[in-house]
Design a protein around this motif. Structure first.
Motif, mmCIF file in Angstrom:
data_model
loop_
_atom_site.group_PDB
_atom_site.id
_atom_site.type_symbol
_atom_site.label_atom_id
_atom_site.label_comp_id
_atom_site.label_asym_id
_atom_site.label_seq_id
_atom_site.Cartn_x
_atom_site.Cartn_y
_atom_site.Cartn_z
ATOM 1 N N SER A 176 -6.974 -1.145 -20.125
ATOM 2 C CA SER A 176 -8.080 0.204 -20.590
ATOM 3 C C SER A 176 -8.740 0.853 -19.599
ATOM 4 N N GLU A 177 -8.791 0.465 -18.618
ATOM 5 C CA GLU A 177 -9.303 0.864 -17.326
ATOM 6 C C GLU A 177 -8.647 1.872 -16.861
ATOM 7 N N PRO A 178 -9.121 3.101 -16.419
ATOM 8 C CA PRO A 178 -8.223 3.980 -15.627
ATOM 9 C C PRO A 178 -7.750 3.713 -14.329
ATOM 10 N N ARG A 179 -6.510 3.461 -14.065
ATOM 11 C CA ARG A 179 -5.943 3.026 -12.657
ATOM 12 C C ARG A 179 -4.957 3.665 -12.308
ATOM 13 N N VAL A 180 -4.868 3.999 -10.918
ATOM 14 C CA VAL A 180 -3.992 4.726 -10.171
ATOM 15 C C VAL A 180 -3.599 3.878 -8.836
ATOM 16 N N LEU A 181 -2.310 3.806 -8.618
ATOM 17 C CA LEU A 181 -1.871 3.197 -7.523
ATOM 18 C C LEU A 181 -0.947 3.982 -6.631
ATOM 19 N N LEU A 182 -1.603 4.572 -5.508
ATOM 20 C CA LEU A 182 -0.699 5.215 -4.523
ATOM 21 C C LEU A 182 0.298 4.400 -3.785
ATOM 22 N N LEU A 183 1.521 4.958 -3.519
ATOM 23 C CA LEU A 183 2.727 4.533 -2.982
ATOM 24 C C LEU A 183 2.982 5.156 -1.784
ATOM 25 N N THR A 184 2.150 6.015 -1.322
ATOM 26 C CA THR A 184 2.236 6.921 -0.169
ATOM 27 C C THR A 184 1.390 6.234 1.018
ATOM 28 N N SER A 185 1.439 6.743 2.243
ATOM 29 C CA SER A 185 0.376 6.211 3.265
ATOM 30 C C SER A 185 -0.913 6.609 2.932
ATOM 31 N N LEU A 186 -1.972 6.133 3.386
ATOM 32 C CA LEU A 186 -3.208 6.327 3.153
ATOM 33 C C LEU A 186 -3.993 6.564 4.341
ATOM 34 N N LYS A 187 -4.918 7.540 4.149
ATOM 35 C CA LYS A 187 -5.553 7.769 5.453
ATOM 36 C C LYS A 187 -6.880 6.723 5.850
ATOM 37 N N GLY A 188 -7.079 5.901 4.853
ATOM 38 C CA GLY A 188 -8.126 5.126 5.188
ATOM 39 C C GLY A 188 -8.389 4.315 3.898
ATOM 40 N N PHE A 189 -8.199 2.630 4.315
ATOM 41 C CA PHE A 189 -8.212 1.814 3.063
ATOM 42 C C PHE A 189 -8.940 0.511 3.659
ATOM 43 N N CYS A 190 -9.396 -0.154 2.624
ATOM 44 C CA CYS A 190 -10.012 -1.669 3.224
ATOM 45 C C CYS A 190 -9.350 -2.641 2.353
ATOM 46 N N THR A 191 -8.934 -3.637 3.308
ATOM 47 C CA THR A 191 -8.001 -4.732 3.129
ATOM 48 C C THR A 191 -8.913 -5.911 2.545
ATOM 49 N N LYS A 192 -10.224 -5.969 2.525
ATOM 50 C CA LYS A 192 -10.846 -7.181 2.151
ATOM 51 C C LYS A 192 -11.834 -6.825 0.934
ATOM 52 N N PRO A 193 -11.450 -7.180 -0.304
ATOM 53 C CA PRO A 193 -10.499 -7.782 -0.650
ATOM 54 C C PRO A 193 -9.172 -7.116 -0.988
ATOM 55 N N SER A 194 -7.973 -7.930 -0.894
ATOM 56 C CA SER A 194 -6.649 -7.274 -1.396
ATOM 57 C C SER A 194 -5.947 -8.205 -2.278
ATOM 58 N N THR A 195 -4.933 -7.668 -2.854
ATOM 59 C CA THR A 195 -4.313 -8.394 -3.795
ATOM 60 C C THR A 195 -2.733 -8.442 -3.173
ATOM 61 N N ILE A 196 -2.123 -10.021 -2.714
ATOM 62 C CA ILE A 196 -0.993 -9.949 -2.217
ATOM 63 C C ILE A 196 0.111 -9.802 -3.327
ATOM 64 N N LEU A 197 1.136 -8.615 -3.017
ATOM 65 C CA LEU A 197 2.211 -8.503 -4.162
ATOM 66 C C LEU A 197 3.289 -9.339 -3.676
ATOM 67 N N ASN A 198 3.528 -9.430 -2.525
ATOM 68 C CA ASN A 198 4.984 -10.230 -2.148
ATOM 69 C C ASN A 198 4.640 -10.699 -0.552
#
Length: 254
Positions: free
Chosen positions: A117-139
């Motif tokens: 129910s929370e508004p969520r968007v996941l970008l699948l394209t390249s990112l200009k800036g992002f933080c890896t801590k924390p991150s969720t391992i997908l595979n």
């Protein structure tokens, strides 16, 4: 299976065929084409009704081309289609892209995160800036990260709650379809991305929107509100980036 909406001008039959072939090769069959709104053909009355020029100048520092207005409205058309469907979320694609062969697996792994129910968007394209801590391992190859800077709109997954928020905020267009940081700020969406990215522009397909944008990029209108906003954001963001994101949050860029 993830619902897929592909934004495509009705006249661009070659692009449609190309996307059908690409999705078929990945066995992504639950797709639907969204007939894009060609902003270049919008009347002056339609532009005045659907586009807030003053607000876009204050936020982005320039007016939008008709193609950019049509692009934003086309993405909203996809959101409304999602809201009228039985799906909880959907993959939104433009028709000038290349998809990684890993796309189906990643789509399956993010399903539970998007059913919310929370508004969520996941970008699948390249990112200009992002933080890896924390991150969720997908595979073993991909992880979901926290997006700080991004502006590609050619491939992303959005849930119904986020679709409602984006329409609410940008119903009268003043943000571009891919102005993700402003959507995060103004619509309160949770914005994540995939590292490494899955979707990129197809080199053999010329972007219709980029051709249209060239006519307005040189015509910048720096209102005092825009200047104040950029000074505030640039100073604050640089402080946060260098003193918090980089040392403590694993800040990176693609």
């Amino acid at each position: 299976m993830c619902k897929i909406y592909i934004i495509n001008l009705a006249s661009s039959l070659d692009r449609r065929a190309r996307m059908e072939l690409a999705l078929g090769q990945l066995k992504l069959e639950n797709y639907e084409f969204i007939s894009a709104i060609d902003g270049r053909k919008m009347s002056a009355a339609d532009v005045n009704e659907k586009y807030n020029c003053k607000k876009s100048l204050d936020v982005t520092g320039r007016g939008f081309s008709r193609g950019e207005i049509g692009c934003a409205l086309s993405h909203q058309k996809a959101y409304r289609t999602l809201l009228g469907s039985d799906s909880d979320y959907a993959l939104i694609l433009e028709d000038d892209i290349e998809l990684s062969v890993d796309t189906p697996d990643v789509l399956e792994r993010i399903r539970e995160w998007l059913v919310s129910s929370e508004p969520r968007v996941l970008l699948l394209t390249s990112l200009k800036g992002f933080c890896t801590k924390p991150s969720t391992i997908l595979n073993s190859k991909y992880r979901m990260v926290d997006v700080k800077k991004a502006w590609w709109g050619m491939g992303y997954v959005i849930n119904k709650a986020a679709a409602e928020k984006l329409i609410e905020v940008n119903g009268e267009v003043w943000l571009m379809a891919d102005d993700w940081v402003e959507y995060k700020r103004n619509a309160g969406i949770m914005l994540k991305g995939v590292d490494p990215w899955l979707i990129k522009p197809a080199p053999e397909v010329e972007s219709i929107l980029e051709k249209d944008r060239k006519s307005v990029r040189a015509k910048k209108h720096r209102t005092w509100k825009y200047r104040a906003k950029k000074i505030r954001e640039n100073v604050l963001l640089k402080i946060v980036e260098y003193f918090f994101w980089r040392p403590f949050k694993g800040y990176k860029r693609h």
